[in-house]
Structure formats: C-alpha cells, structure tokens
Motif scaffolding. Structure first.
Motif, PDB file in Angstrom:
ATOM      1  N   SER A  98       0.587  -1.234   0.669  1.00  0.00           N
ATOM      2  CA  SER A  98      -0.025  -0.238   0.122  1.00  0.00           C
ATOM      3  C   SER A  98       1.163   1.226  -0.139  1.00  0.00           C
ATOM      4  N   ARG A  99       0.851   2.596  -1.006  1.00  0.00           N
ATOM      5  CA  ARG A  99       0.783   3.552  -0.807  1.00  0.00           C
ATOM      6  C   ARG A  99       0.150   4.396   0.031  1.00  0.00           C
ATOM      7  N   TYR A 100      -0.883   3.835   0.719  1.00  0.00           N
ATOM      8  CA  TYR A 100      -1.676   5.025   1.230  1.00  0.00           C
ATOM      9  C   TYR A 100      -0.859   5.679   2.631  1.00  0.00           C
TER      10      TYR A 100
ATOM     11  N   SER B 258       2.706   8.446  -9.493  1.00  0.00           N
ATOM     12  CA  SER B 258       2.187   7.028  -8.747  1.00  0.00           C
ATOM     13  C   SER B 258       2.382   6.077  -9.538  1.00  0.00           C
TER      14      SER B 258
ATOM     15  N   ARG C  50      -7.370   2.021   1.053  1.00  0.00           N
ATOM     16  CA  ARG C  50      -7.328   2.887   0.848  1.00  0.00           C
ATOM     17  C   ARG C  50      -5.889   3.693   0.231  1.00  0.00           C
ATOM     18  N   ASP C  51      -5.452   2.536  -0.950  1.00  0.00           N
ATOM     19  CA  ASP C  51      -5.153   2.872  -2.143  1.00  0.00           C
ATOM     20  C   ASP C  51      -5.592   1.883  -3.192  1.00  0.00           C
TER      21      ASP C  51
ATOM     22  N   THR D  41      -4.754   1.441  -5.685  1.00  0.00           N
ATOM     23  CA  THR D  41      -3.982   1.424  -6.529  1.00  0.00           C
ATOM     24  C   THR D  41      -3.159  -0.317  -6.109  1.00  0.00           C
ATOM     25  N   CYS D  42      -3.760  -0.939  -4.297  1.00  0.00           N
ATOM     26  CA  CYS D  42      -3.047  -1.867  -3.793  1.00  0.00           C
ATOM     27  C   CYS D  42      -4.123  -3.234  -5.163  1.00  0.00           C
TER      28      CYS D  42
END
Lengths: 485, 105
Positions: free
Chosen positions: A197-199, A206, A234-235, A237-238
């Motif tokens: 995750s990048r959240y 990105s 919450r991400d 793209t995850c």
C-alpha cells in the motif's frame, strides 16, 4: 545486539531471551555513536520507541503472541506518514508538517511489532540518485565518507549499512531502493506495483512509486516484505493479492531455474569493475545451479528517457498540491492567491524539484504532449509487454543494479543528465511494474560494494528472494563498512 | 530540441514557479541537454500498446468499485487544520483571489 539480524532479534525477543526495550536502547546507542559521521537520521523518536518497546515486552510477559518483527528497530524514509510526527520529504516546503495519519505500510510494520526509531534522509521528493538533493542534511556512504549513499532512499540504506537499525523502509520510483542498497552493500527490495500500500506515502509518480524494505540480509528483507505487503482499500492501486510468507521456501535454492540476461542491457554503460562484478555474479548463479539464458527486451534501451518523461509529468501534477494553502511553507506577504502559490512554491522547492516540474510541465504542455508524454506512455506499455514475453523464456532476469559502485559526493550535482543515466538498469523494471531486488555482489577495486539486480514477473517476489538468498549464501557477503566499524 | 530562456520562463510560469535570471540560463542549458536525450525516443517504436496501458502490471479492476461509506472523523479534520498556515473556524484562510489595487489585502 547490533550484529543481530532482524529475524534473530525478533525471535530472541519473542522467546524472552532479550527485551525489546534493550534492543531499542542499543539501536539508539549505535545511532548516537555513528550517525554524526553517517548523517542518515533527520529525527529520532526516542520516547515513543521506548514506550512501544516496553509495551511489546509487557505483552510478551503477559503471554500474548508477538508479531514477526517483534522489537525490531526500524528506520522510516522521510516520505512515509507516522501519525503525529513531522514529515518533510527532504524538502523545505513541508517544514513543520505533521502527519495526521499513519501510512498503510507503516501500520502493518507496527502491527508486526516493529519499532519505528526515526525518519531518515532522502533526496527532496525522492528526486535524485545520491541523497544530495535533500534540503535538510548530507548523508554519507558508511563505506567511505566522501562517497554518496545513493538515492533517493540514501538515508534508509546508510542507516541499515551502518547497523543503526536492522531494517528500514524506502520507496522506489525508478531505482530509489535498489541503487542505494547497492551503493551501501545491503539488500533492497522493490516489490511488484500494487504489492504494498502507498496510502500515506507522499506521491512522486503514482504509476511507479512503490514502498519496500532494506535490510542487511535477504531473509530479513523477505520477513519485512511479508509484513508490509497486502491489500489496502485506502490505496486503489493496491492489489488484492494476499500477503504471503516469503521465508517459507527461501532456502530452496535455484537448481535448474532459468535465469536470463538481457541482450540489450549494454555493458558499455558499465564501469570495468562493475562489468567484472556482474560476470562473477553470473558465474556464482551458475554455481548455484541456475541455467543461464539470454533474452531480448529491446526497449530497455529507451527506459531512462521514457522514465524521465513519465515520472516528471506525473510529478508536475502530483506536486501541484504544494502551494502554501493547506500545509507546509507559505510565502509571506502575498497579495493574491496566485502570488501565494508562486511565492510558496518558489521558496519551498529546491532546484532539482523545480527542474523536474518544469520538464514534466513541458512534456504535458499543449503542442508537446503527444511527442513526449504520449510517446513515452506507448513505449512503457510496449516495454511491459516485452518483459512479459521475456518471462516466458526465463523465470528470473538479472542485471547489474548500477553502472558503478558509489560515486563521490559532489561529482554529479551539476550534471542532472549524468545523474539520471545512473538509473539505466533500474528504470526499466519500474516502468514494467515488476519486482526487483538488489543483493550485494562483492566489492569494486576501491573497496565499495556492487549490487546484482534480480527481476521477476509480477508477484513472483518469492522466486526472486529465493535466488537472492541462494546467491547470498554462495558469496558469503557481509556488510562491514570500514568507515563505521 | 533546445529550450530557450523564454520557453523555460513560460513553462515555469505555467507550473507556478518563479526562477531567477541565473536559474533560467542554467535550466535552459540543462533542460535542453535532457530533452535532447529524451528525443531519442523518436527512434523507438512504441508498438501497439495503448496509451492508457501505462499503469500497473496489476489487476485493479475490482478497485473501480466504490468502497463502503464510512463516517468521517472530525478529529482528523482538526489535525489537517493544525497543518494549515492559516485557518479561521474550520476553514482554510488564503489571500483573496484577485490582488487589490494598491496592494492591501
């Protein structure tokens, strides 16, 4: 304590043989001893780390099970949020900014009972390959104080190499975990796009940004990756791909595994030491039982140019949010909103960030969009397809991580293109969204570490880690930088 | 292609950046060199891959679904506002959109 692996330390703390409180104290003692010369840390979180460690010891004593990273001191790159703590992204524009929430990857790290000990230096907004673009501090390579630690996760790599923490998190957009790992003689893992995750990670580009671990050995890196990977709503793209235990088969070796070299990865870019190091690495892989083959990925030659168009285009959009209105630096005395935007950005961003925003704005501007952004986007898509075909012929691919060992601080700061070209081996995989590991493959004639990059198909980190572990076993490399014994 | 000082200034304005005369000259020369390098992309055939295919090796189709609604946390808003250079009640405070003649805010 400092010589212990993350895995060994966590096991000792779980069994009660050691206390997390002592582990954290030992980490701070080591940081106090060496960080004045390394310059990895921007801020230490002594009190909070001590409290977290005491809580871990207490839970163990009460009989509660502890996580896989129990009590392991961990450094965080200055672009990941930990609620309540300052986060600067190596930039003056975020001076005073406090993260209101914790990043997804950091949450998982803490849920695994790791102990964040502080935040470490990086190139401003992760733009750079030497950490010299940080507006906040100079980080030195633990192997030689005149050398760059690499970048942009230079603080993460230096902290781990100097044994200030057994683990660090970094982020990688075009090589920012793997290249500093190679320069500092540690292991760095850039996972598949979407694996972590990048959240809560400050966005640079990105479609390319990924969070991954840096560690002193492959098993620790695998342990940490297993802890931080997994879905996060919450991400967006995850990936839904569940977290897995990367240690399970890590000792299985690579007997009979097809490992490919890429024909178009020119050895002309390589310094002679690095070329020799790579040749030896291939021999080592063969001794491990790998079947070496050659594959073709013609578009790797276009990767650096493609990367600098796409990454900077995205950066120019992502960094538009830093305008002095919601957080960070605001220029004083602005008479209009536009003046505040321009003043805040001009005062807050350093030269490399400005250069890249201008380049990205140019690539996206009317009249140039198709020739630059459009073309680069098409090439990136085709490159991904070529990698996919290459993985039909070989399970893993290998390249050097960087064309040379660490270069000198100051050597390339005035020549951005030369700095960009040092990413020649790492940018292709970022564009393809595939995982890459840098594992130390010996020292060059100056006594500085070199890295071997091992690439795998999407979500095949386990195979790459297995190969990296077999390689590490065979080379017996130990990270013992002379400058910080 | 090379970027002149004028072009660099125009793009910087688009990006809301003010750069000094010296930076303009340095950037023009550095960016020209970089753009020259990038221009080699003309020689590479991007093939038939579609432009929207730049993103992610991963399957993210499911993530197009909206995530379940949940109540916002008011405390989080306060923390966001704590980061604001200026705020009034629960609003961000910024200079007016148009400058007042005479320079008064």
């Amino acid at each position: 304590m400092q010589a212990m692996t993350a895995e060994g330390l966590a096991a000792a703390i779980r069994s009660g043989e050691r206390n997390a409180v002592d582990a954290v104290e030992a980490a701070f003692a080591r940081i106090d001893e060496v960080d004045a010369s390394v310059g990895a840390f921007l801020e230490l979180w002594r009190d909070e780390a001590a409290e977290r460690a005491a809580d871990i010891d207490r839970r163990r004593d009460e009989g509660s099970p502890l996580g896989p990273l129990a009590g392991v001191p961990t450094a965080l790159k200055d672009n990941m949020s930990l609620a309540g703590h300052e986060l600067n992204c190596g930039s003056r524009i975020l001076a005073g900014y406090r993260a209101p929430y914790t990043a997804g990857a950091v949450e998982r790290l803490v849920a695994a009972d790791a102990v964040p000990v502080g935040r470490v230096n990086m190139d401003e907004f992760a733009m750079g390959s030497s950490c010299e673009n940080s507006a906040l501090a100079t980080t030195r390579n633990p192997w030689h104080p005149a050398m760059a630690p690499g970048g942009s996760s230079g603080g993460s790599a230096a902290a781990v190499a100097a044994a200030e923490a057994p683990l660090a998190l970094g982020s990688d957009t075009g090589g920012s975990i793997r290249q500093p790992a190679a320069f500092c003689g540690v292991v760095g893992v850039t996972p598949t796009y979407g694996r972590v995750s990048r959240y809560g990670l400050v966005a640079f580009a990105s479609s390319l940004d990924q969070i991954g671990p840096l560690a002193r050995n492959v098993r620790d890196a695998a342990l940490a990756l297993g802890a931080i990977a997994g879905p996060d709503p919450r991400d967006s793209t995850c990936s839904e791909e569940p977290a897995c235990d990367f240690l399970e088969r890590i000792e299985d070796g690579i007997e009979g595994v097809k490992v490919g070299t890429i024909r178009e990865v020119g050895t002309s870019a390589l310094e002679s030491d690095a070329a020799r190091g790579f040749e030896q690495a291939l021999e080592t892989l063969a001794r491990c039982g790998a079947e070496l083959v050659e594959v073709s990925v013609p578009l790797v030659e276009a990767a650096v140019a493609t990367y600098y168009v796409l990454a900077n285009s995205e950066a120019s959009a992502n960094l538009a949010r830093f305008d002095g209105s919601r957080y960070g630096h605001r220029a004083a005395g602005a008479r209009s909103l536009a003046e505040m935007y321009t003043g805040s950005r001009s005062e807050g961003f350093g030269p490399e960030v400005k250069r890249r925003i201008i380049l990205g704005t140019f690539a996206l501007s009317s009249g140039y969009y198709d020739a630059y952004y459009g073309r680069a986007a098409r090439i990136a898509g085709a490159l991904r397809q070529q990698f996919s075909e290459a993985f039909d012929q070989a399970e893993l691919l290998v390249t050097p991580t960087s064309p040379s060992g660490a270069f000198q601080l100051g050597e390339r700061v005035d020549d951005p293109l030369a700095m960009y070209l040092s990413d020649v081996f790492t940018t292709p995989t970022s564009l393809a969204g595939i995982p890459g590991i840098s594992v130390p493959c010996g020292l060059d004639s100056r006594g500085l570490p070199l890295g071997l990059q091992i690439l795998a198909a999407p979500f095949a980190e386990g195979t790459a880690l297995r190969a990296a572990r077999a390689f590490e076993r065979e080379t017996g490399f130990e990270c013992r930088p002379e400058a910080v014994p | 292609m090379s970027l002149g000082v004028e072009e660099v200034r125009r793009i910087a304005e688009l990006a809301r950046l003010r750069i000094s005369a010296r930076e303009e000259t340095t950037f023009a020369s550095q960016l020209s060199e970089i753009v020259d390098y990038i221009d080699q992309l003309r020689e590479f055939d991007g093939g038939t891959a579609s432009q929207d295919d730049t993103h992610a090796a991963t399957e993210t189709a499911d993530s197009d679904l909206p995530r379940p609604a949940s109540a916002a946390d008011g405390a989080l808003l306060d923390q966001f506002l704590d980061n604001a250079p200026a705020s009034l009640d629960r609003f961000l405070l910024v200079p007016q959109v148009k400058a007042t003649p005479g320079g008064e805010e």
